[in-house]
Enzyme design. Structure first.
Site, PDB file in Angstrom:
ATOM      1  N   LYS A  17       4.077   1.090  -2.998  1.00 28.60           N
ATOM      2  CA  LYS A  17       2.935   1.856  -2.520  1.00 28.60           C
ATOM      3  C   LYS A  17       3.348   3.305  -2.332  1.00 28.60           C
ATOM      4  CE  LYS A  17      -0.415   2.201   1.230  1.00 28.60           C
ATOM      5  NZ  LYS A  17      -1.101   1.516   2.325  1.00 28.60           N
ATOM      6  N   ARG A  45      -9.740   6.404   3.661  1.00 27.10           N
ATOM      7  CA  ARG A  45      -9.479   6.895   5.021  1.00 27.10           C
ATOM      8  C   ARG A  45     -10.763   7.372   5.676  1.00 27.10           C
ATOM      9  NH1 ARG A  45      -3.648   9.732   3.739  1.00 27.10           N
ATOM     10  NH2 ARG A  45      -2.703   7.775   3.023  1.00 27.10           N
ATOM     11  N   CYS A  89       0.562   4.184  10.492  1.00 28.86           N
ATOM     12  CA  CYS A  89       0.643   2.750  10.189  1.00 28.86           C
ATOM     13  C   CYS A  89       1.564   1.983  11.137  1.00 28.86           C
ATOM     14  CB  CYS A  89       1.070   2.550   8.738  1.00 28.86           C
ATOM     15  SG  CYS A  89      -0.083   3.311   7.575  1.00 28.86           S
ATOM     16  N   CYS A 124      -2.888   1.208  10.693  1.00 33.14           N
ATOM     17  CA  CYS A 124      -3.511   2.541  10.659  1.00 33.14           C
ATOM     18  C   CYS A 124      -4.999   2.543  10.961  1.00 33.14           C
ATOM     19  CB  CYS A 124      -3.218   3.253   9.348  1.00 33.14           C
ATOM     20  SG  CYS A 124      -3.955   2.466   7.921  1.00 33.14           S
ATOM     21  N   LYS A 133       0.375   0.123  -6.181  1.00 37.38           N
ATOM     22  CA  LYS A 133      -0.788   0.849  -5.683  1.00 37.38           C
ATOM     23  C   LYS A 133      -0.505   2.336  -5.605  1.00 37.38           C
ATOM     24  CE  LYS A 133      -3.253   1.037  -1.385  1.00 37.38           C
ATOM     25  NZ  LYS A 133      -3.151   0.828  -0.007  1.00 37.38           N
ATOM     26  N   GLU A 139      12.201  -1.228  -3.857  1.00 35.76           N
ATOM     27  CA  GLU A 139      11.270  -1.788  -2.870  1.00 35.76           C
ATOM     28  C   GLU A 139      10.795  -3.183  -3.287  1.00 35.76           C
ATOM     29  OE1 GLU A 139      10.261  -1.029   0.028  1.00 35.76           O
ATOM     30  OE2 GLU A 139      10.514   1.111   0.371  1.00 35.76           O
ATOM     31  N   CYS A 195      -1.870  -4.034   8.524  1.00 32.34           N
ATOM     32  CA  CYS A 195      -1.412  -2.669   8.763  1.00 32.34           C
ATOM     33  C   CYS A 195      -2.030  -2.212  10.071  1.00 32.34           C
ATOM     34  CB  CYS A 195      -1.852  -1.745   7.623  1.00 32.34           C
ATOM     35  SG  CYS A 195      -1.041  -0.132   7.702  1.00 32.34           S
ATOM     36  N   ARG A 208       1.856  10.463   5.620  1.00 32.03           N
ATOM     37  CA  ARG A 208       2.522   9.164   5.560  1.00 32.03           C
ATOM     38  C   ARG A 208       3.804   9.194   4.717  1.00 32.03           C
ATOM     39  NH1 ARG A 208      -1.578   6.808   7.979  1.00 32.03           N
ATOM     40  NH2 ARG A 208      -3.573   6.343   7.000  1.00 32.03           N
ATOM     41  N   SER A 258      -9.476   3.445  -3.685  1.00 28.93           N
ATOM     42  CA  SER A 258     -10.763   4.085  -3.429  1.00 28.93           C
ATOM     43  C   SER A 258     -10.980   5.363  -4.240  1.00 28.93           C
ATOM     44  CB  SER A 258     -10.883   4.379  -1.932  1.00 28.93           C
ATOM     45  OG  SER A 258      -9.788   5.153  -1.477  1.00 28.93           O
ATOM     46  N   TYR A 276     -12.829  -2.208  -6.356  1.00 27.87           N
ATOM     47  CA  TYR A 276     -14.188  -2.147  -5.810  1.00 27.87           C
ATOM     48  C   TYR A 276     -15.214  -2.473  -6.896  1.00 27.87           C
ATOM     49  CZ  TYR A 276     -11.703   0.106  -1.983  1.00 27.87           C
ATOM     50  OH  TYR A 276     -10.826   0.363  -0.960  1.00 27.87           O
TER      51      TYR A 276
END
Ligand code: PBG
Length: 332
Positions: free
Chosen positions: A199, A209, A130, A122, A252, A237, A120, A221, A278, A317
């Site tokens: 997404k 971010r 992006c 971004c 996501k 998609e 990506c 976005r 995140s 994570y």
């Protein structure tokens, strides 16, 4: 004599029985750990919105990789944070860019670690979008087709550095087909594409971010990431990306979008990955710090819910903690 014929509690009556009849089985080899690498040297910086997660300069990545391998986590996803950002995100496809150097170091030292790269722009653009920004009439937007060329260059440079898999997360139309073509032309026919096909434009990416300094400097976005009211569009998609050659489809965020994981599992025949992003991590950490929740149990429930919904790959994570819970037999 009892009048009840059906007693579902029977199969829950002992720990042995409960283990026997578990419907969802998982293994640490299905986990992906997201990791941030940054330009510079000899620095490990904690990310304030992601306590316990760090930005590593390339020379400082070894201990983390070893820690993950030891925990049984054998896949990582790398995100690059360059010092220099510009309008066209040129550090994303620079031969000596931060990701290219990180991939090559990690693959040389730890060939047993599967290295996936986020493709990506971004994190690399000065405006934080992006792709390439254009003026369409009196409105600024991201130019889809001009961006495709840069994504192709980025993916090829990652593969050339030794990446095992590329994961486009930009949400441009046609990127999977374009990247597949570029990889093939450059001899990387065996490098799979994990597409972040489903997404959504989501505030759950907030802490990321902050970590990557990639918040858009104007607008948002929503002209490329999906509106979270839409289910059928997510299926569209995913199907398009499979047709264009995606090997794995990612959904996501994870927790608020489990219906989509289930949908994609039903309508495609490729592995489905769920990415617990995140904001999901940050919420658990913050509530745990306040003593409001039992983090370990919540981490287990979140992970199992993704697999139960149909994911066979889970990016998080909390990969190390979950691998431990799986090994202990607490889940899985
Ligand atoms: C890059 C990208 C983002 C995330 C993964 N790849 C940020 C975004 O789209 O704004 C978010 C990951 C996370 O929140 O953990 N486009």
């Amino acid at each position: 004599m009892s009048e009840l014929i059906y007693r579902p509690r029977r199969l829950r009556s002992t720990p042995m029985l409960r283990r026997l009849v578990r419907e969802t089985r998982m293994d640490p080899s299905s986990l992906i750990y997201p990791m941030f690498v940054t330009d510079g040297q000899n620095r490990t910086e904690e990310i304030s919105a992601l306590p316990g997660q760090f930005r590593y300069t390339v020379d400082m990545t070894d201990p983390k990789i070893e820690e993950m391998l030891e925990a049984g986590v054998s896949s990582i996803m790398l995100f690059g944070i360059p010092d220099e950002k510009d309008e066209r995100g040129s550090q994303a496809y620079a031969e000596d860019g931060v990701i290219q150097r990180a991939v090559s170091r990690i693959k040389n030292k730890y060939p047993e670690m599967l290295v996936i790269t986020d493709v990506c722009l971004c994190e690399y653009t000065s405006h934080g979008h992006c792709g390439v920004v254009c003026k369409c009439g009196n409105r600024c937007d991201v130019d889809n087709d001009k961006t495709l060329e840069l994504l192709q260059k980025t993916a090829v440079s990652h593969a050339a550095a030794g990446a095992d898999m590329v994961a486009p997360s930009d949400m441009m139309d046609g990127r999977v087909g374009a990247i597949r073509e570029a990889l093939d032309e450059n001899g990387f026919t065996n490098i799979p594409i994990m597409s972040y096909a489903v997404k959504y434009a989501s505030s759950f990416y907030g802490p990321f971010r902050e970590a990557a300094g990639s918040a858009p400097s104007f607008g948002d976005r929503r002209s490329y990431q999906m509106d979270y009211h839409n289910r059928r569009e997510g299926i569209k998609e995913a199907l398009l990306d499979v047709e264009e050659g995606a090997d794995i489809i990612m959904v996501k965020p994870a927790m608020a979008y489990l219906d989509m994981t289930r949908e994609i599992h039903e309508v495609t025949d490729v592995p489905v990955a769920a990415y617990s992003v995140s904001g999901e991590y940050a919420m658990v950490k913050a509530a745990a710090e306040k003593g409001w929740i039992d983090a370990d149990s919540i981490i287990c429930e979140m992970a199992v819910s993704a697999y139960r919904a149909g994911a066979s790959i889970y990016e998080t994570y909390f990969a190390k903690e979950i691998a431990q819970f799986m090994k202990e037999g607490r889940i899985g």
